[in-house]
Design a protein around this motif. Structure first.
Motif, PDB file in Angstrom:
ATOM      1  N   TYR A 292      29.996  18.303  -9.202  1.00 22.55           N
ATOM      2  CA  TYR A 292      29.277  18.995 -10.282  1.00 22.55           C
ATOM      3  C   TYR A 292      29.709  20.449 -10.434  1.00 22.55           C
ATOM      4  O   TYR A 292      28.931  21.289 -10.887  1.00 22.55           O
ATOM      5  CB  TYR A 292      27.746  18.939 -10.072  1.00 22.55           C
ATOM      6  N   VAL A 293      30.919  20.753 -10.040  1.00 22.01           N
ATOM      7  CA  VAL A 293      31.375  22.146 -10.099  1.00 22.01           C
ATOM      8  C   VAL A 293      32.659  22.239 -10.921  1.00 22.01           C
ATOM      9  O   VAL A 293      33.573  21.446 -10.746  1.00 22.01           O
ATOM     10  CB  VAL A 293      31.611  22.710  -8.680  1.00 22.01           C
ATOM     11  N   ASP A 294      32.662  23.212 -11.808  1.00 23.58           N
ATOM     12  CA  ASP A 294      33.847  23.530 -12.598  1.00 23.58           C
ATOM     13  C   ASP A 294      34.767  24.377 -11.721  1.00 23.58           C
ATOM     14  O   ASP A 294      34.389  25.464 -11.289  1.00 23.58           O
ATOM     15  CB  ASP A 294      33.389  24.317 -13.837  1.00 23.58           C
ATOM     16  N   GLY A 295      35.985  23.867 -11.446  1.00 28.60           N
ATOM     17  CA  GLY A 295      36.894  24.529 -10.511  1.00 28.60           C
ATOM     18  C   GLY A 295      37.239  25.948 -10.932  1.00 28.60           C
ATOM     19  O   GLY A 295      37.267  26.864 -10.103  1.00 28.60           O
ATOM     20  N   GLU A 296      37.494  26.143 -12.214  1.00 32.57           N
ATOM     21  CA  GLU A 296      37.888  27.476 -12.659  1.00 32.57           C
ATOM     22  C   GLU A 296      36.730  28.457 -12.507  1.00 32.57           C
ATOM     23  O   GLU A 296      36.918  29.591 -12.060  1.00 32.57           O
ATOM     24  CB  GLU A 296      38.369  27.438 -14.114  1.00 32.57           C
ATOM     25  N   ALA A 297      35.526  27.979 -12.832  1.00 34.02           N
ATOM     26  CA  ALA A 297      34.351  28.846 -12.677  1.00 34.02           C
ATOM     27  C   ALA A 297      34.155  29.201 -11.203  1.00 34.02           C
ATOM     28  O   ALA A 297      33.813  30.338 -10.861  1.00 34.02           O
ATOM     29  CB  ALA A 297      33.113  28.136 -13.222  1.00 34.02           C
ATOM     30  N   LEU A 298      34.399  28.238 -10.326  1.00 31.27           N
ATOM     31  CA  LEU A 298      34.229  28.480  -8.890  1.00 31.27           C
ATOM     32  C   LEU A 298      35.246  29.515  -8.393  1.00 31.27           C
ATOM     33  O   LEU A 298      34.902  30.446  -7.651  1.00 31.27           O
ATOM     34  CB  LEU A 298      34.376  27.165  -8.128  1.00 31.27           C
ATOM     35  N   LEU A 299      36.509  29.368  -8.837  1.00 33.80           N
ATOM     36  CA  LEU A 299      37.547  30.335  -8.450  1.00 33.80           C
ATOM     37  C   LEU A 299      37.171  31.735  -8.918  1.00 33.80           C
ATOM     38  O   LEU A 299      37.324  32.715  -8.179  1.00 33.80           O
ATOM     39  CB  LEU A 299      38.881  29.935  -9.093  1.00 33.80           C
ATOM     40  N   THR A 300      36.695  31.819 -10.150  1.00 37.40           N
ATOM     41  CA  THR A 300      36.338  33.119 -10.710  1.00 37.40           C
ATOM     42  C   THR A 300      35.174  33.730  -9.939  1.00 37.40           C
ATOM     43  O   THR A 300      35.184  34.925  -9.619  1.00 37.40           O
ATOM     44  CB  THR A 300      35.969  32.955 -12.199  1.00 37.40           C
ATOM     45  N   GLY A 403      35.027  14.314 -25.252  1.00 35.36           N
ATOM     46  CA  GLY A 403      35.259  15.713 -25.601  1.00 35.36           C
ATOM     47  C   GLY A 403      34.762  16.683 -24.544  1.00 35.36           C
ATOM     48  O   GLY A 403      34.879  17.892 -24.707  1.00 35.36           O
ATOM     49  N   LYS A 404      34.203  16.159 -23.447  1.00 39.29           N
ATOM     50  CA  LYS A 404      33.709  17.060 -22.400  1.00 39.29           C
ATOM     51  C   LYS A 404      34.665  17.063 -21.210  1.00 39.29           C
ATOM     52  O   LYS A 404      35.180  16.018 -20.816  1.00 39.29           O
ATOM     53  CB  LYS A 404      32.324  16.625 -21.940  1.00 39.29           C
ATOM     54  N   ARG A 405      34.840  18.217 -20.683  1.00 34.89           N
ATOM     55  CA  ARG A 405      35.802  18.407 -19.591  1.00 34.89           C
ATOM     56  C   ARG A 405      35.091  18.301 -18.249  1.00 34.89           C
ATOM     57  O   ARG A 405      33.897  18.606 -18.139  1.00 34.89           O
ATOM     58  CB  ARG A 405      36.443  19.804 -19.684  1.00 34.89           C
ATOM     59  N   CYS A 406      35.843  17.933 -17.230  1.00 36.95           N
ATOM     60  CA  CYS A 406      35.408  17.967 -15.847  1.00 36.95           C
ATOM     61  C   CYS A 406      34.700  19.278 -15.563  1.00 36.95           C
ATOM     62  O   CYS A 406      35.201  20.324 -15.959  1.00 36.95           O
ATOM     63  CB  CYS A 406      36.631  17.817 -14.949  1.00 36.95           C
ATOM     64  N   PRO A 407      33.553  19.322 -14.899  1.00 36.88           N
ATOM     65  CA  PRO A 407      32.878  18.196 -14.217  1.00 36.88           C
ATOM     66  C   PRO A 407      31.783  17.534 -15.048  1.00 36.88           C
ATOM     67  O   PRO A 407      30.982  16.796 -14.495  1.00 36.88           O
ATOM     68  CB  PRO A 407      32.255  18.904 -13.013  1.00 36.88           C
ATOM     69  N   ILE A 408      31.722  17.785 -16.376  1.00 38.01           N
ATOM     70  CA  ILE A 408      30.582  17.310 -17.172  1.00 38.01           C
ATOM     71  C   ILE A 408      30.426  15.782 -17.141  1.00 38.01           C
ATOM     72  O   ILE A 408      29.295  15.283 -16.975  1.00 38.01           O
ATOM     73  CB  ILE A 408      30.675  17.821 -18.639  1.00 38.01           C
ATOM     74  N   PRO A 409      31.491  14.986 -17.292  1.00 38.62           N
ATOM     75  CA  PRO A 409      31.271  13.531 -17.278  1.00 38.62           C
ATOM     76  C   PRO A 409      30.564  13.048 -16.009  1.00 38.62           C
ATOM     77  O   PRO A 409      29.668  12.194 -16.082  1.00 38.62           O
ATOM     78  CB  PRO A 409      32.693  12.959 -17.397  1.00 38.62           C
ATOM     79  N   VAL A 410      30.921  13.604 -14.863  1.00 41.59           N
ATOM     80  CA  VAL A 410      30.276  13.201 -13.614  1.00 41.59           C
ATOM     81  C   VAL A 410      28.827  13.689 -13.563  1.00 41.59           C
ATOM     82  O   VAL A 410      27.929  12.976 -13.097  1.00 41.59           O
ATOM     83  CB  VAL A 410      31.089  13.709 -12.396  1.00 41.59           C
ATOM     84  N   ILE A 411      28.610  14.875 -14.092  1.00 41.87           N
ATOM     85  CA  ILE A 411      27.232  15.391 -14.156  1.00 41.87           C
ATOM     86  C   ILE A 411      26.387  14.503 -15.065  1.00 41.87           C
ATOM     87  O   ILE A 411      25.247  14.143 -14.733  1.00 41.87           O
ATOM     88  CB  ILE A 411      27.241  16.861 -14.650  1.00 41.87           C
ATOM     89  N   ASP A 412      26.946  14.120 -16.202  1.00 42.88           N
ATOM     90  CA  ASP A 412      26.235  13.221 -17.119  1.00 42.88           C
ATOM     91  C   ASP A 412      25.876  11.916 -16.411  1.00 42.88           C
ATOM     92  O   ASP A 412      24.744  11.427 -16.506  1.00 42.88           O
ATOM     93  CB  ASP A 412      27.119  12.912 -18.345  1.00 42.88           C
ATOM     94  N   LEU A 413      26.859  11.361 -15.697  1.00 41.18           N
ATOM     95  CA  LEU A 413      26.630  10.103 -14.985  1.00 41.18           C
ATOM     96  C   LEU A 413      25.513  10.273 -13.952  1.00 41.18           C
ATOM     97  O   LEU A 413      24.582   9.449 -13.873  1.00 41.18           O
ATOM     98  CB  LEU A 413      27.931   9.645 -14.305  1.00 41.18           C
ATOM     99  N   ALA A 414      25.599  11.332 -13.176  1.00 43.34           N
ATOM    100  CA  ALA A 414      24.606  11.555 -12.113  1.00 43.34           C
ATOM    101  C   ALA A 414      23.208  11.710 -12.697  1.00 43.34           C
ATOM    102  O   ALA A 414      22.219  11.246 -12.123  1.00 43.34           O
ATOM    103  CB  ALA A 414      24.991  12.796 -11.308  1.00 43.34           C
ATOM    104  N   ARG A 415      23.142  12.378 -13.842  1.00 41.40           N
ATOM    105  CA  ARG A 415      21.839  12.623 -14.459  1.00 41.40           C
ATOM    106  C   ARG A 415      21.251  11.335 -15.043  1.00 41.40           C
ATOM    107  O   ARG A 415      20.055  11.085 -14.959  1.00 41.40           O
ATOM    108  CB  ARG A 415      21.977  13.675 -15.556  1.00 41.40           C
ATOM    109  N   GLU A 416      22.113  10.499 -15.627  1.00 40.73           N
ATOM    110  CA  GLU A 416      21.631   9.355 -16.396  1.00 40.73           C
ATOM    111  C   GLU A 416      21.407   8.091 -15.573  1.00 40.73           C
ATOM    112  O   GLU A 416      20.671   7.203 -15.993  1.00 40.73           O
ATOM    113  CB  GLU A 416      22.620   9.039 -17.529  1.00 40.73           C
ATOM    114  N   ILE A 417      22.062   7.993 -14.402  1.00 43.63           N
ATOM    115  CA  ILE A 417      22.041   6.698 -13.712  1.00 43.63           C
ATOM    116  C   ILE A 417      20.613   6.292 -13.301  1.00 43.63           C
ATOM    117  O   ILE A 417      20.292   5.096 -13.243  1.00 43.63           O
ATOM    118  CB  ILE A 417      23.008   6.682 -12.498  1.00 43.63           C
ATOM    119  N   GLY A 418      19.764   7.281 -13.101  1.00 43.63           N
ATOM    120  CA  GLY A 418      18.384   6.981 -12.734  1.00 43.63           C
ATOM    121  C   GLY A 418      17.625   6.257 -13.839  1.00 43.63           C
ATOM    122  O   GLY A 418      16.531   5.722 -13.608  1.00 43.63           O
ATOM    123  N   ARG A 419      18.174   6.238 -15.041  1.00 45.45           N
ATOM    124  CA  ARG A 419      17.473   5.632 -16.184  1.00 45.45           C
ATOM    125  C   ARG A 419      17.683   4.125 -16.271  1.00 45.45           C
ATOM    126  O   ARG A 419      17.054   3.477 -17.096  1.00 45.45           O
ATOM    127  CB  ARG A 419      17.914   6.313 -17.475  1.00 45.45           C
TER     128      ARG A 419
END
Lengths: 468, 468
Positions: A292-300, A403-419
């Motif tokens: 759930y972490v954007d690599g570039e944001a983490l580096l910055t 249209g969403k870049r890493c890590p959003i697809p995994v975040i979406d999955l993690a958020r939605e799977i409980g449904r």
């Protein structure tokens, strides 16, 4: 300020600086000339070659200086493949070689030898990849992104038994010691060991068929054209000797610091995977990835906190694809951080890094979750096509992450799977290359079942079954 | 000690040294990285590119840094020829280009445009060499061996009119000023202007078709792979700016010193030919050749006397052939000396050179004559075959110089010609490559008639008619 990206480039070693300053006075002339300034330059060049050859484990007449490690690898691949063109155009290499090797290999018929989850090839797999038309095999001594040490001596034996020359990319390991085993060609780069930029090494053992492919001149045995970068060559050889003198003690010290990072990060930072081999590894390098972490944001954010590190995340590459090394290993690529410690790194610096890291990751996660906003895909109940019989009885949720870049697809999955209920399916639609690697790895980390992928009208549909 | 071989390599300019020292601290990191050390390196790289581009006369995005001038030329030829491969594989170049251009041109269909006795091409000859399948033309801005300035702007116009890109090798002239005219590609080398070794420039103007031929990476616009040699690049750009600031004044001063050498040497040293254009020339470079002199012995003697100079004589090359430049000009190659003065050369140094030269040449001549010993060929009276009707009435002397290296065949000829009557023939048998060039030139210098050459059972027979 802590510079933890030794694997990219090392600050100049004090011995390199001294040698460079002296050689700027003594070694600026053309070593091919007969007058005193030329003869002096020639002496410096010869002495540097002898020193570098001894440290690389070859004869001086087997070693030439190139303008960089990249060019050494390019020349080595082209020269060895052409030298053995009668044997064939097949080249066997590990899937985790440096991009310089992969680029140089492009014109040929390549077999990529896979690695295990630690990034290590098996000598048996390498043996199986060799064919009657194999002209060259390539294996790094240690991986540049995850630090895993390769079984080079074993693979060199295998290659020798098949009569195939082995090229070793020793860029990451030459500072620590020579490469064992009957290798045929070897390449390295001075700025990785604290030497100046502008100097690579290329060793070609006597008896190896080799046909230089660049237009040649009379310099460097016809294997590296152009005026020798002499003051830098002198500094490169002198600093390799200096670094080697300190190598064993420094390796022991840094290896402990790396072990500290390896053991502490998973506890300090939730949802984190430390990658690479925990024992067969470079002493100074460790890599981990954070869900759930954007690599570039983490580096910055780490840069702002005073730490310079590198990343193999897709968002930090110009091609927006995750590192081919992490991909070949099948490990998480999002929120990827490579820490490589320069000699002399103090334990306190590493402690401070470990103090700061959890907060920085939490902050980046917070930011990415907030900016993502509401759930991306609307729940749907239609059964997905091609997901098998069982699917018909279950609700299927389709999450649109197009249209969403890493890590959003995994975040979406993690958020939605409980449904969906346990046993139910979630399909993530994504056109981000990192999703192909990171969704299956997420499933493994989270004990969910990765069913598979299929083409979608746009991007790819990744199907996951909820198990917990 | 006087170093007079600026055209090979210049001592490091003080500004280059300062810039290098600063950039070793600030510019060792990878400019592709996002952390502060990387960003700092990127700023230095960008600023250096802007400065170098301005001084080269192009846009920053048209210029990349390469590891040497040689590699810039190699890349330029391969990239331009491949970029225009649909046009054809024909390449037009001057006969006096640097060997780096000639080597890079080897794979192609080459037309070599001849030069006059001063080493200068005519634009009309270049125009005549262009064909519908000409993909590239190459012309140096000034010759590296004799200093003659080429009509680059005129040739660039001719090429543009034919739609052929022109590559200019500006290695010898960029220190003095930008290259005029609508050139398409340009290459240069920092260590020729007082920058450090390890840095070349390659400019490719927008709109020029260019396909890099090396395996590419993301560095230098995909035109020069491998980690940038950044501290050296910073020093290269800074020193080019510094050198240019002094260029006009220094050119005027050195040009006078060169004029002094050009005018005095023929009077001070008998049997000497000053070569190259006396007006359209580099300010700091002059070349002359001395009859009956072994080039290597002359270089060694001058070195002992405290002068470092270069030579295009056959005996100073590993191939034992005279310089292709002197050959294309049709000038004497034996006892060849190139003097190229670094900025700051004092008039006294040049005066001292002129004081010392006559004695040194005389001593080398003495030594070569003594070591040659007795006349090499026994006089013979048989008429030579194939020398025409007149020959039948005259004695012909055959001089056997087989197995003897330059300058012995010419010395043998000079010694023996007095033994035939005016109108008589001397045939020199020689297997030395320099004889082909130097015997005809000797005839011209001595007002003798060069009849021609024919194959002999061993080597070649050079036939000379005594006229004076």
């Amino acid at each position: 300020m802590s510079y933890f990206d030794m694997a990219s480039a090392a600050p100049l070693h004090p011995v390199a600086r001294q040698a460079l300053a002296a050689a700027l006075d003594e070694g600026w002339a053309d070593p091919a000339r007969l007058y005193r300034e030329g003869r002096r330059a020639r002496l410096l060049l010869d002495a540097s070659r002898e020193a570098a050859a001894e440290l690389a484990g070859c004869r001086p007449d087997e070693l030439v200086f190139t303008p960089s490690g990249t060019r050494a690898l390019h020349s080595a691949v082209a020269g060895a493949m052409t030298g053995r063109r009668r044997t064939g155009r097949h080249l066997a290499l590990s899937a985790v070689e440096h991009s310089a090797v992969l680029h140089a290999a492009e014109p040929y018929d390549v077999t990529s030898v896979g690695v295990d989850r630690t990034g290590r090839v098996a000598a048996a797999d390498f043996a199986a990849a060799l064919r009657p038309d194999t002209a060259l095999a390539c294996l790094q001594s240690a991986n540049h992104e995850v630090g895993t040490v390769q079984p080079v001596a074993e693979v060199a034996d295998v290659c020798r038994a098949s009569g195939v020359p082995l090229l070793v990319d020793a860029a990451q390991s030459l500072a620590w010691g020579p490469v064992d085993g009957p290798w045929s060609l070897l390449a390295a780069s001075a700025h990785k060991w604290g030497g100046p930029s502008g100097v690579g090494l290329l060793a070609v053992r006597k008896g190896v068929r080799y046909a230089p492919q660049e237009p040649a001149d009379e310099r460097e045995s016809g294997r590296s054209p152009g005026f020798e970068n002499l003051p830098a060559i002198v500094a490169a050889a002198a600093s390799l000797r200096a670094v080697r003198a300190e190598a064993d003690a420094e390796a022991a010290r840094l290896s402990e610091l790396v072990a500290l990072i390896r053991s502490r990060v998973p506890h300090l930072v939730p949802d984190t995977e430390v990658v690479g081999h925990d024992r067969l590894r470079l002493p100074h390098l460790v890599t981990f990835s954070c869900l759930y972490v954007d690599g570039e944001a983490l580096l910055t954010a780490l840069d702002r906190a005073g730490f310079s590190v590198s990343s193999g995340s897709s968002c930090t590459s110009s091609t927006l694809t995750p590192s081919h090394v992490l991909k070949a290993m099948g490990v998480l690529s999002e929120g990827n951080v490579r820490v490589s410690l320069p000699p002399g790194t103090a334990r306190e610096e590493v402690e401070r890094f470990l103090d700061v890291l959890p907060g920085v990751v939490a902050q980046v996660r917070e930011h990415v979750t907030v900016s993502t906003g509401a759930p991306a895909g609307a729940p749907q109940t239609a059964a997905g096509p091609g997901t098998g019989g069982e699917a018909e009885e279950l609700a299927e949720l389709v999450v649109d992450s197009l249209g969403k870049r890493c890590p959003i697809p995994v975040i979406d999955l993690a958020r939605e799977i409980g449904r969906v209920p346990v046993g139910g399916l979630v399909t993530v639609l994504s056109d981000d290359e990192a999703a192909r690697l990171d969704i299956p790895v997420w499933c493994e980390m989270r004990a969910q079942e990765y069913v598979g992928e299929r083409p979608a009208p746009r991007g790819t549909a990744y199907v996951v079954r909820r198990r917990v």
